[in-house]
Design an enzyme around this catalytic site. Structure first.
Site, PDB file in Angstrom:
ATOM      1  N   ARG A 157       0.464  -1.063   0.014  1.00  0.00           N
ATOM      2  CA  ARG A 157       0.077  -0.350   0.314  1.00  0.00           C
ATOM      3  C   ARG A 157       0.848   1.275   0.009  1.00  0.00           C
ATOM      4  NH1 ARG A 157      -4.827   0.990   4.061  1.00  0.00           N
ATOM      5  NH2 ARG A 157      -3.893  -0.001   5.694  1.00  0.00           N
ATOM      6  N   ASP A 158       1.857   1.197   0.123  1.00  0.00           N
ATOM      7  CA  ASP A 158       2.964   2.620   0.477  1.00  0.00           C
ATOM      8  C   ASP A 158       4.686   2.031  -1.151  1.00  0.00           C
ATOM      9  OD1 ASP A 158       2.910   5.364   0.817  1.00  0.00           O
ATOM     10  OD2 ASP A 158       4.049   4.381   2.266  1.00  0.00           O
ATOM     11  N   VAL A 159       4.333   1.585  -2.367  1.00  0.00           N
ATOM     12  CA  VAL A 159       4.948   1.332  -2.937  1.00  0.00           C
ATOM     13  C   VAL A 159       5.804   3.053  -3.205  1.00  0.00           C
ATOM     14  CG1 VAL A 159       6.309   0.162  -5.196  1.00  0.00           C
ATOM     15  CG2 VAL A 159       4.905  -0.767  -3.657  1.00  0.00           C
TER      16      VAL A 159
END
Length: 224
Positions: A116-118
């Site tokens: 969820r935070d690439v």
């Protein structure tokens, strides 16, 4: 925390993430303080054996809903630092980084995890060009049957539409961010500002569909 480690420096802007030195071996480790609702994620990562994800050495209950997580320290430069220096990278270099990212994301998917935070600051490249995916503080476990996430989190520009409450996030959420990242590597810009043409442009556009079912179904499909 036992007295086996001494602090070296704070990492990033997070006061609860410190670089520590193990006194008995002189080994560097990353110490982070995590809340109870995130520990199940770190326990799953601890069971992974993935060459693109830092190892979790230990998880210790500190009480009051807080846990100490000790993880492998990866020395290198983030993709954000590389882009700040170069502006963009060559197609072959971008493909090499993306293939490794896809391998990391496939490992997470098989463990039922969604990062969820690439983004560039969460990807580090070592001196031998191995890429690692970092920072699982907003990762979550995929729960079949849920309509949407219970907590809406993400980084503007890289977060997929479903991260804002439209649907539950899943493997295709990380595919979306990977598409944004590929665009950033090649153009230095977000897709709404500039996008490559040709086959690479098609790949990026397929990652970025509003309807997540139209994207590549997972990072393995994107890698191919």
């Amino acid at each position: 925390m036992k007295g086996n480690y001494s602090p070296v420096m704070q990492l990033g802007q997070h006061s609860d993430v410190m670089l520590m030195r193990e006194l008995s071996s002189d080994r560097l480790v990353v110490r982070r303080i995590s809340m109870q609702n995130q520990i199940e994620v770190y326990e799953k990562i601890k069971d992974l054996e993935d060459k693109h994800i830092p190892k979790i050495y230990s998880i210790t209950d500190l009480g009051n809903g807080k846990y100490e997580v000790l993880e492998e320290y990866i020395e290198g430069r983030t993709l954000e630092e590389i882009l700040q220096e170069k502006g963009t990278v060559r197609v072959e270099e971008a493909a090499w980084y993306m293939a490794q990212l896809c391998d990391a994301l496939e490992g997470l998917r098989k463990a039922e995890l969604v990062h969820r935070d690439v983004k560039p600051s969460n990807l580090i490249v070592t001196s031998d060009e191995r890429l690692y995916l970092l920072d699982f503080d907003i990762a979550r476990i995929y729960r079949p049957g849920l309509n949407k996430d219970t907590t809406l989190l993400g980084t503007e520009g890289y977060a997929a539409p479903e991260q804002f409450g439209f649907r539950q996030t899943g493997a295709q959420t990380d595919v979306y961010a990977a598409g944004v990242l590929l665009n950033k590597l090649l153009t230095g810009k977000l897709p709404n500002e500039c996008m490559p043409k040709g086959k690479i442009g098609y790949i990026i556009r397929r990652c970025l569909y509003m309807d997540m079912t139209r994207r590549y179904r997972n990072a393995g499909a994107l890698k191919r």
